[in-house]
Design an enzyme around this catalytic site. Structure first.
Site, PDB file in Angstrom:
ATOM      1  N   VAL A 356      -7.420   7.878 -10.451  1.00 24.42           N
ATOM      2  CA  VAL A 356      -7.769   6.530 -10.004  1.00 24.42           C
ATOM      3  C   VAL A 356      -8.872   6.545  -8.952  1.00 24.42           C
ATOM      4  CG1 VAL A 356      -5.445   5.658 -10.472  1.00 24.42           C
ATOM      5  CG2 VAL A 356      -6.015   6.465  -8.166  1.00 24.42           C
ATOM      6  N   ASN A 382       0.131   1.773  -8.045  1.00 18.86           N
ATOM      7  CA  ASN A 382       1.196   2.513  -7.368  1.00 18.86           C
ATOM      8  C   ASN A 382       0.763   3.915  -6.946  1.00 18.86           C
ATOM      9  OD1 ASN A 382       4.206   3.132  -6.837  1.00 18.86           O
ATOM     10  ND2 ASN A 382       3.649   4.677  -8.368  1.00 18.86           N
ATOM     11  N   SER A 434       2.642  -0.596   2.571  1.00 13.95           N
ATOM     12  CA  SER A 434       3.691   0.187   3.204  1.00 13.95           C
ATOM     13  C   SER A 434       4.007  -0.402   4.563  1.00 13.95           C
ATOM     14  CB  SER A 434       3.221   1.644   3.367  1.00 13.95           C
ATOM     15  OG  SER A 434       4.087   2.360   4.226  1.00 13.95           O
ATOM     16  N   TYR A 447      -3.399   6.723   6.013  1.00 11.30           N
ATOM     17  CA  TYR A 447      -2.488   6.028   5.091  1.00 11.30           C
ATOM     18  C   TYR A 447      -2.305   4.563   5.506  1.00 11.30           C
ATOM     19  CZ  TYR A 447       1.921   5.300   2.501  1.00 11.30           C
ATOM     20  OH  TYR A 447       2.906   4.839   1.679  1.00 11.30           O
ATOM     21  N   ALA A 479      11.406   3.835  -0.345  1.00  8.62           N
ATOM     22  CA  ALA A 479      12.055   4.464  -1.496  1.00  8.62           C
ATOM     23  C   ALA A 479      11.777   5.957  -1.522  1.00  8.62           C
ATOM     24  CB  ALA A 479      11.554   3.836  -2.798  1.00  8.62           C
ATOM     25  N   ARG A 482       8.096  11.433  -4.697  1.00  8.47           N
ATOM     26  CA  ARG A 482       7.492  12.744  -4.466  1.00  8.47           C
ATOM     27  C   ARG A 482       6.795  12.809  -3.115  1.00  8.47           C
ATOM     28  NH1 ARG A 482       3.840  13.628  -9.681  1.00  8.47           N
ATOM     29  NH2 ARG A 482       3.644  11.380  -9.451  1.00  8.47           N
TER      30      ARG A 482
END
Length: 701
Positions: A356, A382, A434, A447, A479, A482
């Site tokens: 992406v 996502n 987030s 982030y 949640a 990974r």
């Protein structure tokens, strides 16, 4: 006066009406209910007669006639069909939106048919009913159009399973019209005679309500919520006080046909009636026929989204680069495994392994959907990586890598997907932010910045996509994935399964979703909404001289107060409030009051009040939606120094001003200053709020 054939396919509405139990009871009385049916007439254990729905969509019916430019002297209601999806609550707000689907030509001297279809939603978000109506324009045929398809209908060759006689009151229309259909034909003797009748006639939809009550009482006693469909054709008028007979034949389980006869003349006044009834279908959000792209779907949240979408009928493009948490490496395994799992369960899916973070990767992901399934309806952005470092240890490479995947990656995939959605007039896009972006988290400046950037991307896309029915929302998930499997404490990691987030994401991806530009936190089965709230603020100075720094310091508590704050949909709304904050207070801003007359008088006077000099170089369309019995829709189209004022709804208004009729007249007369009207909520403005500031310069009322 020719029919407007261009009206076909153009949106009508939305129209919103609030109602209470009193409106429900008033309608029931209007269609003949009384003491014998307390379930419809007494607020204790009250139920809603399903045809109450028609009382809530008169605005849509009227605009079908207006938009089609039907000759009102020859307009009658030809056919009516209601399809019920959920029981109608006894109070709330109903929003209706639809369009004219067909205009048929029956031939010269035989009239024309205008078919409109609308959907109505309750303020709870539930879709309640679909309305399909046919208006018959007796004076509008012969324009060379296509004729309506023929329908065959026959009543069974046996006696009715039951028949019920009733005698509406001679005053019945006077009660029924209070539910919204105030057409003069049903109350004004002179108007009725001019239209060719002896006296005012019954509303056809009132007789329709009588039939509905009878059908419920005999087919589904005590359970009006089991009505699924009610369809009929209005064939002849009925005078108030004339006796009628409702005959019903059961044809199949859950289906009956019916008609209404005037027993005084033995003429059918309603025929071709169809009633379908049964248990309420299970309400389930489905994605049959929809195509979804989920990025980063090889595991964790993305995998759950992909599996859940496929279980509910979606065709899914499972995108995953197959890399590690920090983005290193690549492999086809994760995406292929998810596709295999979907196919094993009977679903349809294809894998995509593009990155992406590159424009080419984004294009290829969308191309995969087009090649495999022909379109794109849903995009869930996502994909993500983590490269956590405290700020002073954050090197440019780690900063840029995270921005490239989260923020630029969403741009790369959304741009080609948005183009497909805009062309088809439908789309659902979900961004993934987030709590770190919304609230901050140590060691995640890259982030957090990327995740907050996605909020800005959503905020503008929601505006650009709105008119194409592309809704863009954002989820902030908590949640296990990974990215977090060795970061979260083990006992907490086990509680935050991705499955707990998926219901929110699937709702935002569905046709039922009506929210746009919203942010939701989701995790462990807990959901709440986050929003940017702007405080009311204060004005320092007069807007001409620069306030002193000390003045800011002295008033910082008031500047920073959020009590009574407001959420804005777009920049223009906030800037508009800032400009309006400098308007004179109500006590000094109101000019001497003058009589405004009726709402129609105001719009009739507007061309004469137009200031040509102030309109040089101005191109703008002001749409007015004035509610209430004296209201309606008008627009002012200003271009090349000229002003056109007309009744109706413009296709592309610059801004839309909504007011109640009494408030509008107060504002025009000067007793209600425009700023006070706006800040109190009496005046609502959609679209380019800034352009609404021109009205005072362009018109001297």
């Amino acid at each position: 006066m020719a029919l407007n054939l261009d009206a076909v396919g153009k949106k009508i509405g939305p129209f919103t009406k609030d109602y209470t139990w009193k409106d429900v009871v008033l309608y029931a009385l209007g269609v003949g209910a009384g003491f014998s049916e307390p379930e419809y007439t007494y607020e204790k254990n009250l139920k809603v007669i399903p045809t109450f729905s028609i009382a809530m969509i008169f605005d849509f019916l009227a605009h079908c006639g207006i938009n089609a430019n039907i000759n009102l002297a020859g307009m009658v209601h030809g056919e009516q069909e209601l399809i019920f999806h959920n029981p109608i609550p006894i109070e709330g707000s109903l929003t209706t939106e639809g369009k004219i689907t067909h205009i048929y030509d029956k031939g010269k001297g035989r009239g024309a048919l205008i078919v409109g279809e609308s959907d109505t939603y309750h303020s709870s978000g539930k879709k309640l009913f679909t309305n399909i109506l046919t208006l018959f324009g007796r004076l509008d045929g012969g324009f060379g159009g296509e004729n309506a398809p023929t329908e065959t209908f026959a009543f069974p060759e046996k006696n009715p399973d039951f028949e019920v006689e009733a005698v509406p009151s001679p005053d019945q229309p006077l009660i029924y019209r209070l539910s919204g259909d105030v057409f003069a034909l049903h109350v004004d003797p002179e108007f009725a005679k001019m239209a060719g009748f002896e006296k005012p006639i019954m509303h056809g939809l009132c007789t329709y309500g009588y039939a509905c009550r009878t059908l419920i009482r005999n087919l589904m006693p005590g359970e009006p919520e089991k009505m699924r469909k009610l369809k009929c054709r209005f064939s002849r008028p009925l005078y108030p006080g004339d006796p009628l007979k409702i005959q019903v034949w059961k044809t199949d389980p859950g289906r009956a046909v019916w008609k209404v006869t005037n027993t005084k003349t033995n003429e059918d006044v309603i025929t071709n009636g169809v009633c379908e009834y049964g248990d309420i279908p299970k309400e389930e959000i489905r994605f049959d026929g929809r195509v979804a792209i989920v990025t980063g779907a090889g595991g964790g949240l993305g995998k759950v989204y992909a599996l859940d979408l496929a279980k509910r009928g979606a065709k899914v493009v499972v995108n995953d680069l197959g890399g590690s948490r920090n983005g290193a490496g690549a492999g086809k395994g994760p995406a292929d495994k998810v596709v295999d799992e979907i196919k094993a369960a009977g679903g349809e899916a294809v894998a995509n392994y593009d990155n992406v973070a590159t424009p080419e990767g984004g294009e290829n992901i969308v191309k995969t959907a087009i090649d495999a399934f022909g379109t794109v309806d849903i995009l869930i952005n996502n994909a993500g990586i983590l490269r956590d470092k405290s700020f002073l240890k954050m090197d440019p490479e780690n900063w840029q890598a995270v921005i490239d995947v989260h923020l630029t990656g969403a741009y790369n995939v959304t741009k080609p997907a948005f183009a497909v959605m805009r062309e088809k007039g439908y789309g659902r896009i979900v961004m993934t932010t987030s709590a770190a972006g919304l609230y901050g988290n140590f060691g995640q400046t890259n982030y957090s910045s990327a995740k907050m950037g996605l909020i800005g991307l959503m905020n503008t896309l929601k505006i650009e996509g709105k008119k194409y029915n592309i809704l863009v929302n954002t989820v902030a998930p908590i949640a296990a994935s990974r990215l977090t499997e060795d970061i979260m404490p083990k006992e907490f990691f086990e509680k935050v399964k991705p499955e707990f987030v998926s219901p929110m994401v699937l709702y935002l991806s569905s046709e039922k979703c009506k929210v746009d530009g919203y942010i939701y936190n989701a995790g462990m089965g807990f959901f709440n909404r986050a929003a940017v709230i702007t405080g009311k603020g204060i004005v320092l100075g007069d807007g001409k001289s620069i306030p002193a720094v000390e003045a800011v310091a002295d008033h910082l508590d008031q500047i920073g107060a959020l009590k009574g704050g407001k959420e804005y949909f777009e920049l223009n709304e906030q800037v508009g409030d800032m400009i309006n904050a400098f308007s004179a207070p109500a006590a000094t801003a109101a000019p001497a009051a003058k009589t405004a007359g009726s709402v129609a008088d105001v719009f009739a006077a507007m061309p004469g009040a137009f200031n040509k000099d102030a309109a040089k170089g101005v191109t703008v369309v002001f749409q007015y939606h004035i509610s209430g019995p004296g209201g309606g829709d008008w627009f002012c189209d200003i271009k090349d120094g000229e002003c056109t004022v007309a009744a109706g709804v413009h296709d592309k208004p610059t801004c839309t001003l909504k007011m109640a009729d009494a408030d509008f007249l107060d504002m025009i007369s000067g007793t209600l200053p425009s700023m006070q009207a706006y800040t109190s909520g009496k005046l609502k403005i959609d679209g380019d709020v800034m352009k609404s500031q021109l009205i005072g310069k362009l018109f001297k009322m």
